[in-house]
Scaffold this motif. Structure first.
Motif, short mmCIF file in Angstrom:
data_model
loop_
_atom_site.label_atom_id
_atom_site.label_comp_id
_atom_site.label_asym_id
_atom_site.label_seq_id
_atom_site.Cartn_x
_atom_site.Cartn_y
_atom_site.Cartn_z
N LYS A 78 138.92 -28.43 -21.89
CA LYS A 78 139.65 -27.58 -22.59
C LYS A 78 138.85 -27.39 -23.99
O LYS A 78 138.81 -26.12 -24.29
CB LYS A 78 141.21 -28.00 -23.14
CG LYS A 78 141.76 -28.48 -22.04
CD LYS A 78 143.30 -28.92 -22.38
CE LYS A 78 143.08 -30.60 -23.21
NZ LYS A 78 142.98 -31.38 -22.18
N THR A 79 138.34 -28.37 -24.49
CA THR A 79 137.58 -28.17 -25.99
C THR A 79 136.31 -27.69 -25.65
O THR A 79 136.01 -26.88 -26.43
CB THR A 79 137.35 -29.64 -26.36
OG1 THR A 79 138.96 -30.25 -26.60
CG2 THR A 79 136.58 -29.59 -27.80
N THR A 80 135.77 -28.22 -24.45
CA THR A 80 134.63 -27.25 -24.19
C THR A 80 134.76 -25.71 -24.18
O THR A 80 133.86 -24.86 -24.64
CB THR A 80 133.92 -27.72 -22.71
OG1 THR A 80 133.78 -29.24 -23.05
CG2 THR A 80 132.37 -27.18 -22.56
N PHE A 97 140.14 -27.79 -35.58
CA PHE A 97 139.50 -28.77 -34.76
C PHE A 97 140.36 -30.00 -34.32
O PHE A 97 141.28 -30.29 -35.25
CB PHE A 97 138.10 -29.51 -35.37
CG PHE A 97 136.82 -28.46 -35.37
CD1 PHE A 97 136.14 -28.19 -34.34
CD2 PHE A 97 136.95 -27.79 -36.50
CE1 PHE A 97 135.00 -27.41 -34.40
CE2 PHE A 97 135.85 -26.87 -36.76
CZ PHE A 97 134.86 -26.66 -35.69
N GLN A 98 140.07 -30.58 -33.48
CA GLN A 98 140.92 -31.74 -32.90
C GLN A 98 140.86 -32.79 -33.92
O GLN A 98 142.06 -33.46 -34.25
CB GLN A 98 140.34 -32.27 -31.43
CG GLN A 98 141.27 -32.89 -30.78
CD GLN A 98 140.68 -33.12 -29.09
OE1 GLN A 98 139.42 -32.40 -28.84
NE2 GLN A 98 141.18 -33.94 -28.40
N SER A 99 139.58 -33.11 -34.40
CA SER A 99 139.66 -33.81 -35.52
C SER A 99 139.25 -33.01 -36.88
O SER A 99 138.42 -32.70 -37.24
CB SER A 99 138.65 -34.89 -35.47
OG SER A 99 137.38 -34.23 -35.30
N LEU A 114 142.80 -23.05 -31.73
CA LEU A 114 143.54 -24.18 -32.30
C LEU A 114 143.22 -25.37 -31.46
O LEU A 114 143.77 -25.12 -30.18
CB LEU A 114 144.81 -23.96 -32.62
CG LEU A 114 145.17 -22.91 -33.52
CD1 LEU A 114 146.59 -22.46 -33.41
CD2 LEU A 114 144.90 -23.21 -34.85
N ASP A 115 142.71 -26.47 -31.62
CA ASP A 115 142.36 -27.44 -30.89
C ASP A 115 143.40 -28.67 -30.99
O ASP A 115 143.09 -29.46 -32.00
CB ASP A 115 140.85 -27.86 -30.71
CG ASP A 115 140.44 -28.93 -29.56
OD1 ASP A 115 141.58 -29.31 -28.72
OD2 ASP A 115 139.23 -29.20 -29.23
N GLU A 116 144.35 -28.78 -30.26
CA GLU A 116 145.39 -29.96 -30.65
C GLU A 116 145.73 -30.14 -31.97
O GLU A 116 145.66 -31.17 -32.37
CB GLU A 116 144.90 -31.24 -30.04
CG GLU A 116 144.25 -31.11 -28.51
CD GLU A 116 144.69 -32.04 -27.49
OE1 GLU A 116 145.75 -32.79 -27.87
OE2 GLU A 116 144.27 -32.16 -26.24
MG LIG Z 1 139.72 -31.78 -26.53
#
Ligand SMILES: [Mg+2]
Ligand SMILES: Nc1ncnc2c1ncn2[C@@H]1O[C@H](COP(=O)(O)OP(=O)(O)OP(=O)(O)O)[C@@H](O)[C@H]1O
Length: 377
Positions: free
Chosen positions: A42-44, A81-83, A157-159
């Protein structure tokens, strides 16, 4: 016109194939979720769209422009980002307004845009604080604010809700839905939380092992999962998937597994005799009446309903009952499976769906002419 297009996109890290043969057309203004278990790519996928990762092969378009070689800053996207990395030395207000300052937006205009964004995210009382003086959920909202203030063509939007507690998560989910409606912008949203994907998306792209498994509206993913993986991944409590075999012929199929024998209705042209699996959602299972004996294993009381697990030999199935039903573990109960509701899949962990396509007029099984002729004039 599609707003975001992936055409035959591959991403390899050395010998590892993180994303394989991805084809995806995202419409302008659409809210699309990339949903799948940890490590599915997903993130990739999102990072390739953002320009932070280059596809090994294939083409990515935003609007009608191929962006493979376009720098991240020139893609008219904003990513959360996720973080979420906030600048620790800047206040909340400075963090949110930073993209505007960088772009050279003048001070009064900047203040106005900051105010709008902060009001929307309920951050106005916190504008003078530093990130370390905020809770995780507040920091997450600041990161969101920094993306929103840029008003890009596409939001990535990543998580973005992963660090929030359950209540705030529910609240932010509703806020994001509202925000999407208001802004009308294309949003690509990564999550491994199927409830988020189901409730927020126009369409869900379900991924597993770097491959797209299904791309469809939430209800379609739920009602007509394209394969066994999607069927098992979507739905809480999950679908019970039973290994067994199909026998018979078109129009007269049966599905058998140890202790279970059911008529297999609504199979499509791909059905064949031999190993297959049957998927039963909790709502297709009746507990307390029926023709199949089972043993009650577990009753979970959630308040408004009971989640009940029964077993037939080695097969465990999950169903739901009203909270007034009182059973104790070990008790023998009769169960039945609604013959119009099971899903059937070809053999194997990603075995494809064998059910017939529902009639275009609705989800009711279509009645054959022979049934109609039984209606007395
Ligand atoms: Mg991810
Ligand atoms: N830079 C990299 N080098 C090597 N492998 C990588 C790299 N980035 C990601 N991977 C691998 O690619 C796969 C997909 O990673 P990705 O971050 O896209 O997963 P994800 O679906 O976002 O998972 P999660 O839900 O845990 O965030 C993983 O197996 C990961 O280890």
């Amino acid at each position: 016109m599609a707003d975001v297009t992936f055409s035959n996109v591959q991403k390899h890290f050395g010998a590892f194939r993180a994303v394989q043969d991805l084809n995806l057309d995202i419409r302008e203004g659409e809210f699309v979720s990339l949903l799948g278990p940890s490590g599915c790519g997903k993130t990739t996928t999102l990072r390739m769209l953002a320009g932070l990762e280059f596809p090994t092969s294939g083409e990515i378009r935003i609007g009608d422009r191929v962006v493979n070689d376009v720098a991240p800053g020139k893609r008219d996207i904003a990513m959360v980002f996720q973080s979420y990395a906030l600048y620790p030395h800047m206040t909340v207000g400075e963090n949110i307004a930073y993209p505007l300052k960088k772009r050279g937006v003048e001070k009064a205009e900047r203040a106005r845009m900051l105010k709008d964004t902060a009001d929307m995210l309920q951050l106005t009382p916190l504008l003078r604080r530093k990130p370390r003086e905020l809770s995780g959920g507040q920091q997450q909202r600041v990161a969101l604010g920094r993306a929103l203030v840029r008003d890009p063509k596409v939001f990535l939007l990543d998580e973005p809700l992963s660090n929030l507690d359950a209540k705030l998560r529910g609240h932010m989910r509703a806020e994001l839905i509202e925000l999407h409606r208001r802004l009308g912008r294309t949003m690509v949203y990564v999550t491994h939380d199927q409830l988020e994907a189901m409730t927020m998306s126009d369409r869900i792209a379900v991924m597993e092992g770097g491959k797209l498994q299904q791309f469809a509206p939430p209800q379609e993913v739920y009602r007509e999962p394209s394969n066994r993986f999607v069927a098992g991944f979507i739905g809480t409590p999950g679908m019970t998937i039973i290994d067994g075999a199909l026998s018979g012929s078109p129009g007269a199929w049966r599905f058998d597994a140890p202790g279970i024998s059911v008529e297999a209705r609504h199979l499509g042209p791909d059905a064949a005799e031999g190993a297959a699996s049957m998927g039963v959602r909790p709502e297709a299972l009746t507990i307390g009446t029926g023709d199949t004996p089972a043993t009650l294993r577990l009753v979970e009381q959630t308040g408004h309903e009971n989640i009940v697990v029964v077993s037939i030999g080695d097969i465990r199935m999950t169903g739901r009952t009203t909270p007034d039903k009182v059973w104790s573990p070990g008790e023998e109960v009769m169960i039945s499976i609604d013959p119009d509701m099971p899903h059937f899949f070809a053999d194997g962990p990603n075995g494809k769906r064998l059910n017939a396509k529902p009639s275009p007029r609705g989800n009711e099984p279509s009645h054959s002419l022979s049934n109609l002729s039984e209606v007395s004039p």
